[in-house]
Write an enzyme that holds these catalytic residues in place. Sequence first.
Site, mmCIF file in Angstrom:
data_model
loop_
_atom_site.group_PDB
_atom_site.id
_atom_site.type_symbol
_atom_site.label_atom_id
_atom_site.label_comp_id
_atom_site.label_asym_id
_atom_site.label_seq_id
_atom_site.Cartn_x
_atom_site.Cartn_y
_atom_site.Cartn_z
ATOM 1 N N TYR A 1 17.561 123.472 -46.653
ATOM 2 C CA TYR A 1 18.784 123.044 -47.353
ATOM 3 C C TYR A 1 19.477 121.923 -46.585
ATOM 4 C CZ TYR A 1 23.433 123.229 -49.408
ATOM 5 O OH TYR A 1 24.623 122.897 -50.016
ATOM 6 N N LYS B 1 20.035 117.896 -47.606
ATOM 7 C CA LYS B 1 21.354 117.263 -47.754
ATOM 8 C C LYS B 1 21.498 116.059 -46.817
ATOM 9 C CE LYS B 1 22.973 119.840 -51.046
ATOM 10 N NZ LYS B 1 23.301 119.290 -52.377
HETATM 11 N N1 LIG Z 1 29.238 126.148 -52.274
HETATM 12 C C1 LIG Z 1 29.270 125.471 -51.128
HETATM 13 O O1 LIG Z 1 29.781 125.962 -50.098
HETATM 14 C C2 LIG Z 1 28.697 124.099 -51.042
HETATM 15 C C3 LIG Z 1 28.960 123.346 -49.888
HETATM 16 C C4 LIG Z 1 28.428 122.058 -49.792
HETATM 17 C C5 LIG Z 1 27.677 121.555 -50.852
HETATM 18 N N2 LIG Z 1 27.444 122.302 -51.969
HETATM 19 C C6 LIG Z 1 26.654 121.702 -53.050
HETATM 20 O O2 LIG Z 1 27.400 121.770 -54.258
HETATM 21 C C7 LIG Z 1 26.496 121.709 -55.375
HETATM 22 C C8 LIG Z 1 26.868 122.814 -56.365
HETATM 23 O O3 LIG Z 1 26.608 124.054 -55.726
HETATM 24 P P1 LIG Z 1 27.446 125.387 -56.012
HETATM 25 O O4 LIG Z 1 27.962 125.858 -54.710
HETATM 26 O O5 LIG Z 1 28.360 125.198 -57.156
HETATM 27 O O6 LIG Z 1 26.231 126.375 -56.398
HETATM 28 P P2 LIG Z 1 25.908 127.209 -57.724
HETATM 29 O O7 LIG Z 1 27.101 127.936 -58.198
HETATM 30 O O8 LIG Z 1 24.677 127.974 -57.380
HETATM 31 O O9 LIG Z 1 25.571 126.082 -58.816
HETATM 32 C C9 LIG Z 1 24.420 125.299 -58.707
HETATM 33 C C10 LIG Z 1 24.198 124.627 -60.036
HETATM 34 O O10 LIG Z 1 23.003 123.824 -59.949
HETATM 35 C C11 LIG Z 1 22.197 124.156 -61.068
HETATM 36 N N3 LIG Z 1 20.782 123.888 -60.852
HETATM 37 C C12 LIG Z 1 19.938 124.425 -59.933
HETATM 38 N N4 LIG Z 1 18.695 123.952 -60.114
HETATM 39 C C13 LIG Z 1 18.747 123.104 -61.171
HETATM 40 C C14 LIG Z 1 17.804 122.308 -61.844
HETATM 41 N N5 LIG Z 1 16.511 122.309 -61.501
HETATM 42 N N6 LIG Z 1 18.223 121.529 -62.874
HETATM 43 C C15 LIG Z 1 19.511 121.530 -63.254
HETATM 44 N N7 LIG Z 1 20.463 122.295 -62.679
HETATM 45 C C16 LIG Z 1 20.071 123.059 -61.647
HETATM 46 C C17 LIG Z 1 22.454 125.624 -61.317
HETATM 47 O O11 LIG Z 1 21.990 125.992 -62.604
HETATM 48 P P3 LIG Z 1 21.551 127.524 -62.932
HETATM 49 O O12 LIG Z 1 22.819 128.300 -63.177
HETATM 50 O O13 LIG Z 1 20.698 127.364 -64.167
HETATM 51 O O14 LIG Z 1 20.788 128.028 -61.744
HETATM 52 C C18 LIG Z 1 23.965 125.632 -61.183
HETATM 53 O O15 LIG Z 1 24.563 125.144 -62.349
HETATM 54 C C19 LIG Z 1 25.087 121.845 -54.792
HETATM 55 O O16 LIG Z 1 24.475 120.579 -54.697
HETATM 56 C C20 LIG Z 1 25.361 122.413 -53.396
HETATM 57 O O17 LIG Z 1 24.336 122.101 -52.486
HETATM 58 C C21 LIG Z 1 27.938 123.556 -52.086
#
Ligand SMILES: NC(=O)c1ccc[n+]([C@@H]2O[C@H](COP(=O)([O-])OP(=O)(O)OC[C@H]3O[C@@H](n4cnc5c(N)ncnc54)[C@H](OP(=O)(O)O)[C@@H]3O)[C@@H](O)[C@H]2O)c1
Length: 232
Positions: A156, A160
Amino acid sequence: MTITFITGANKGLGRETARRLVELGHTVLLGARDPERGAQAAATLGARFVPIDVTDDASVSAAAANVAEHEGSIDVLINNAGIHGPAGDPTALTGADALGVLDVNLAGVVRTTTAFLPLLRRSSDPVIVNVSSGTGSLAHTHDPSRPESRVIAPLYTASKAALTMLTTQYAKALPDIRVNAADPGYTATDLNGHSGPQTVTEGTDAIVGLATEKPGAGSGRFVDRTGEIAWS
Ligand SMILES: NC(=O)c1ccc[n+]([C@@H]2O[C@H](COP(=O)([O-])OP(=O)(O)OC[C@H]3O[C@@H](n4cnc5c(N)ncnc54)[C@H](OP(=O)(O)O)[C@@H]3O)[C@@H](O)[C@H]2O)c1
């Protein structure tokens, strides 16, 4: 009216970004790979659902064609879809594990960006926001005072780091487009079993900030909710 396309927007940070941008007056195109959950989220938020699986070339092309037919252009592309990938013993990771994470977090951004560039170029102020992470920052992961320094998630974090470099490269290669990376900060979502201390509203401050900046705000930056951050 600003037209904004967001990938992975059926839940978590993508969904909250969609909610906030609708509230700010954007026409939001809510990208999601699951038709039922995508359509439901879009209906709830007042957005338009566009099916997209960022790992599938045909799905990404179909999404761009869908937007070309309905809106004809976009102003903001938010590459938000991401996965954490396998947790657990780092000595057991496989090449397939690595390719799986990179397929969504890096190649997915390349596919989506390439497909949507012609639509972005019809905007008078085109913007790309890549949702990266401070866990891919060498500066953060080497600073013992920061929570990122305690994270062990080789695939991961590497994906990133690559995404942030991809962002700075696109910023140089596409001088007509503002391309920046956002670090949401550790936020409670499904990605981390809701362990993060921030709310999704706090976690989307940097994304919404970059999506709503004025022309001339600068390209090739990496920002969190407090401002510009170091990644090297
Ligand atoms: N949460 C944190 O602490 C954090 C911190 C830094 C960065 N981020 C980044 O923020 C972004 C959003 O993450 P989140 O925390 O909101 O996680 P999340 O709730 O798990 O949401 C991830 C989203 O990405 C979608 N996704 C995964 N694989 C996909 C694919 N092949 N095609 C299209 N959509 C896909 C998921 O769809 P499904 O529902 O269908 O699986 C979901 O809508 C990510 O890039 C993550 O790395 C998060």
